[in-house]
Design a protein around this motif. Structure first.
Motif, PDB file in Angstrom:
ATOM      1  N   LEU A 130       0.788  -1.251   0.091  1.00  0.00           N
ATOM      2  CA  LEU A 130      -0.052   0.002   0.063  1.00  0.00           C
ATOM      3  C   LEU A 130       0.914   1.302  -0.042  1.00  0.00           C
ATOM      4  O   LEU A 130       1.964   1.281   0.652  1.00  0.00           O
ATOM      5  CB  LEU A 130      -1.022   0.174   1.283  1.00  0.00           C
ATOM      6  CG  LEU A 130      -1.775  -1.104   1.237  1.00  0.00           C
ATOM      7  CD1 LEU A 130      -2.761  -1.179   2.566  1.00  0.00           C
ATOM      8  CD2 LEU A 130      -2.891  -1.011   0.054  1.00  0.00           C
ATOM      9  N   LYS A 131       0.256   2.331  -0.556  1.00  0.00           N
ATOM     10  CA  LYS A 131       0.915   3.758  -0.255  1.00  0.00           C
ATOM     11  C   LYS A 131      -0.381   4.522   0.320  1.00  0.00           C
ATOM     12  O   LYS A 131      -1.284   4.109   0.588  1.00  0.00           O
ATOM     13  CB  LYS A 131       1.296   4.168  -1.545  1.00  0.00           C
ATOM     14  CG  LYS A 131       0.367   4.564  -2.754  1.00  0.00           C
ATOM     15  CD  LYS A 131       0.946   5.245  -3.800  1.00  0.00           C
ATOM     16  CE  LYS A 131       0.134   5.606  -5.111  1.00  0.00           C
ATOM     17  NZ  LYS A 131      -0.408   4.559  -5.673  1.00  0.00           N
ATOM     18  N   GLU A 132       0.408   5.674   0.717  1.00  0.00           N
ATOM     19  CA  GLU A 132      -0.502   6.758   1.623  1.00  0.00           C
ATOM     20  C   GLU A 132      -1.832   6.638   0.911  1.00  0.00           C
ATOM     21  O   GLU A 132      -1.765   7.201  -0.204  1.00  0.00           O
ATOM     22  CB  GLU A 132       0.301   7.663   2.256  1.00  0.00           C
ATOM     23  CG  GLU A 132      -0.801   8.644   3.170  1.00  0.00           C
ATOM     24  CD  GLU A 132      -0.040   9.972   3.544  1.00  0.00           C
ATOM     25  OE1 GLU A 132      -0.561  10.519   4.472  1.00  0.00           O
ATOM     26  OE2 GLU A 132       1.308   9.966   3.470  1.00  0.00           O
ATOM     27  N   ASN A 133      -3.175   6.451   1.750  1.00  0.00           N
ATOM     28  CA  ASN A 133      -4.375   7.191   1.088  1.00  0.00           C
ATOM     29  C   ASN A 133      -4.920   5.979   0.291  1.00  0.00           C
ATOM     30  O   ASN A 133      -6.160   6.095  -0.294  1.00  0.00           O
ATOM     31  CB  ASN A 133      -4.583   8.267   0.564  1.00  0.00           C
ATOM     32  CG  ASN A 133      -4.104   9.459   1.557  1.00  0.00           C
ATOM     33  OD1 ASN A 133      -4.539   9.364   2.758  1.00  0.00           O
ATOM     34  ND2 ASN A 133      -3.532  10.460   1.126  1.00  0.00           N
ATOM     35  N   ASP A 134      -4.154   4.981   0.014  1.00  0.00           N
ATOM     36  CA  ASP A 134      -4.909   3.687  -0.812  1.00  0.00           C
ATOM     37  C   ASP A 134      -5.903   2.865   0.279  1.00  0.00           C
ATOM     38  O   ASP A 134      -5.826   3.142   1.444  1.00  0.00           O
ATOM     39  CB  ASP A 134      -3.771   2.617  -0.942  1.00  0.00           C
ATOM     40  CG  ASP A 134      -2.933   2.876  -2.215  1.00  0.00           C
ATOM     41  OD1 ASP A 134      -3.367   3.826  -3.004  1.00  0.00           O
ATOM     42  OD2 ASP A 134      -2.291   2.002  -2.424  1.00  0.00           O
ATOM     43  N   LYS A 135      -6.826   2.354  -0.501  1.00  0.00           N
ATOM     44  CA  LYS A 135      -7.894   1.626   0.225  1.00  0.00           C
ATOM     45  C   LYS A 135      -7.322   0.389   0.577  1.00  0.00           C
ATOM     46  O   LYS A 135      -6.945  -0.100  -0.176  1.00  0.00           O
ATOM     47  CB  LYS A 135      -9.308   1.486  -0.975  1.00  0.00           C
ATOM     48  CG  LYS A 135     -10.374   1.134  -0.383  1.00  0.00           C
ATOM     49  CD  LYS A 135     -11.537   1.014  -1.421  1.00  0.00           C
ATOM     50  CE  LYS A 135     -12.979   0.644  -0.449  1.00  0.00           C
ATOM     51  NZ  LYS A 135     -13.901   0.726  -1.426  1.00  0.00           N
ATOM     52  N   PHE A 136      -7.860   0.139   2.003  1.00  0.00           N
ATOM     53  CA  PHE A 136      -7.630  -1.314   2.436  1.00  0.00           C
ATOM     54  C   PHE A 136      -8.357  -2.147   1.911  1.00  0.00           C
ATOM     55  O   PHE A 136      -9.552  -2.082   1.107  1.00  0.00           O
ATOM     56  CB  PHE A 136      -7.848  -1.328   4.101  1.00  0.00           C
ATOM     57  CG  PHE A 136      -6.978  -0.858   4.685  1.00  0.00           C
ATOM     58  CD1 PHE A 136      -5.680  -1.222   4.832  1.00  0.00           C
ATOM     59  CD2 PHE A 136      -7.481   0.383   5.778  1.00  0.00           C
ATOM     60  CE1 PHE A 136      -4.602  -0.526   5.753  1.00  0.00           C
ATOM     61  CE2 PHE A 136      -6.328   0.907   6.476  1.00  0.00           C
ATOM     62  CZ  PHE A 136      -5.007   0.543   6.499  1.00  0.00           C
ATOM     63  N   PRO A 137      -8.078  -3.596   1.731  1.00  0.00           N
ATOM     64  CA  PRO A 137      -8.985  -4.637   0.915  1.00  0.00           C
ATOM     65  C   PRO A 137     -10.219  -4.651   1.720  1.00  0.00           C
ATOM     66  O   PRO A 137     -11.408  -4.955   1.106  1.00  0.00           O
ATOM     67  CB  PRO A 137      -8.298  -5.731   1.142  1.00  0.00           C
ATOM     68  CG  PRO A 137      -6.833  -5.290   1.400  1.00  0.00           C
ATOM     69  CD  PRO A 137      -6.570  -4.100   1.931  1.00  0.00           C
ATOM     70  N   GLU A 138     -10.347  -4.500   2.959  1.00  0.00           N
ATOM     71  CA  GLU A 138     -11.492  -4.079   3.787  1.00  0.00           C
ATOM     72  C   GLU A 138     -11.313  -3.318   4.863  1.00  0.00           C
ATOM     73  O   GLU A 138     -10.294  -3.358   5.263  1.00  0.00           O
ATOM     74  CB  GLU A 138     -12.185  -5.558   4.241  1.00  0.00           C
ATOM     75  CG  GLU A 138     -11.388  -6.593   4.848  1.00  0.00           C
ATOM     76  CD  GLU A 138     -12.271  -7.903   5.169  1.00  0.00           C
ATOM     77  OE1 GLU A 138     -12.425  -8.096   6.438  1.00  0.00           O
ATOM     78  OE2 GLU A 138     -12.504  -8.422   4.208  1.00  0.00           O
ATOM     79  N   PRO A 139     -12.202  -2.721   5.239  1.00  0.00           N
ATOM     80  CA  PRO A 139     -12.306  -1.780   6.611  1.00  0.00           C
ATOM     81  C   PRO A 139     -11.569  -2.484   7.824  1.00  0.00           C
ATOM     82  O   PRO A 139     -11.583  -3.700   7.939  1.00  0.00           O
ATOM     83  CB  PRO A 139     -13.415  -1.026   6.911  1.00  0.00           C
ATOM     84  CG  PRO A 139     -14.076  -1.354   5.637  1.00  0.00           C
ATOM     85  CD  PRO A 139     -13.650  -2.770   5.013  1.00  0.00           C
TER      86      PRO A 139
END
Length: 317
Positions: A130-139
């Motif tokens: 991930l990079k900053e502000n990417d969406k997680f696969p799920e919260p």
């Protein structure tokens, strides 16, 4: 500024005690009701800044009230009435000693931890790519302890919460479910306004009857981070900063002026002009988050207005 409310000293009938939080003051009425006054105080880095922000208390109170109404079909809440733009009245509850933080994106505190090479937060694993502000696969749910006044909240894992008996497992399972359901609803509402609900926190309590309810605030710019949805992916792809809708702009200004709440640092002087711009930004937040025009309450004598409206409500209930 005289047209703000930064501290209150009310004495309501059957008042038992007053609790003063960072921005709210909570009056216990006869161990039955809580009268919560949202002041115009502004806190950042766990420090309350010296000057109030006009309309900020009204904005936070009205956003929280609206979202309580928009979510009461999925999660019960403490709220009974809002007799004044700055006041919420609700059931006295025993608060759980944790704040339920839920993150849909790698931002803020989680991003800072990630940048240090950590791939786990509050016992929850984070992917490597991930990079900053990417969406997680799920919260992910990343709880914090609920610190006493002046102390810093601290990250804590689900395992530690249960093993230390801070919350019993049967209750904690409910808190997790409510947190996910609220975040899902908040995400849907934000999307309908052209926004992304990046992360947020919820607080819960138990009524005298043993019912778990949502308390405090919900989906406000003080408890949540929003991005503008339009252009989000393009900004991610090109490594640009996201357009934010939260009080992050105040934190940035403080950092630029040499303040991060650390020992020995002086809070920079906030001119009346700067305070005016902060007030305008909060109004912009309100109108974007709720999708409606902000109507300014009369703040010519804000203390008297709050006292009169609250006394009237308490006398007539």
């Amino acid at each position: 500024m005289s047209n703000t409310i930064t501290t209150t000293d009310f004495n309501f009938p059957n008042q038992k005690s007053v609790y003063r939080g960072k921005v709210r003051e909570v009056y216990n009425i006869n161990d039955e009701l809580l009268v919560m006054v949202a002041t115009d105080r502004l806190s950042a880095f766990d420090v309350v800044l010296p000057k109030g922000i006009p309309y900020k208390g009204q904005i936070l109170n009205q956003i929280a009230t609206k979202f309580m109404e928009l979510t009461e079909d999925i999660v019960p809440n403490w709220l009974i009435a809002t007799p004044d733009p700055n006041v919420a009245v609700g059931h006295l509850c025993e608060p759980f000693k944790v704040e339920m933080v839920i993150r849909g994106y790698l931002s803020g505190h989680a991003a800072r931890e990630y940048a240090l090479g950590k791939r786990e937060i509050c016992g929850v694993k984070m992917p490597d790519y991930l990079k900053e502000n990417d969406k997680f696969p799920e919260p992910i749910i990343t709880p914090t302890t609920k610190a006493d006044n002046g102390e810093h909240d601290a990250d804590i894992s689900r395992e530690d919460i249960l093993s230390k008996g801070i919350v019993f497992e049967e209750d904690y399972v409910v808190l997790e479910k409510f947190t996910r359901d609220l975040y899902q609803r908040g995400t849907e509402i934000a999307a309908s306004r052209g926004l992304i609900l990046v992360d947020t926190k919820y607080e819960f309590g138990k009524t005298k009857e043993g019912v778990i309810v949502l308390i405090d605030e919900i989906h406000t710019p003080d408890s949540s981070r929003y991005f503008y949805a339009e252009g989000y992916q393009e900004r991610q792809n090109s490594g640009e900063e996201q357009k934010q809708l939260s009080k992050e702009f105040v934190r940035r200004w403080l950092i630029e002026n040499g303040f991060q709440g650390l020992e020995g640092q002086q809070i920079p002087n906030m001119t009346d002009e700067y305070i005016e711009t902060v007030s305008e930004r909060y109004i912009e937040l309100y109108e974007n988050i709720l999708g409606e025009k902000f109507v300014k309450a009369d703040i010519s004598n804000i203390d008297e207005r709050i006292e009169k409206n609250t006394l009237e409500y308490l006398a007539n209930r």
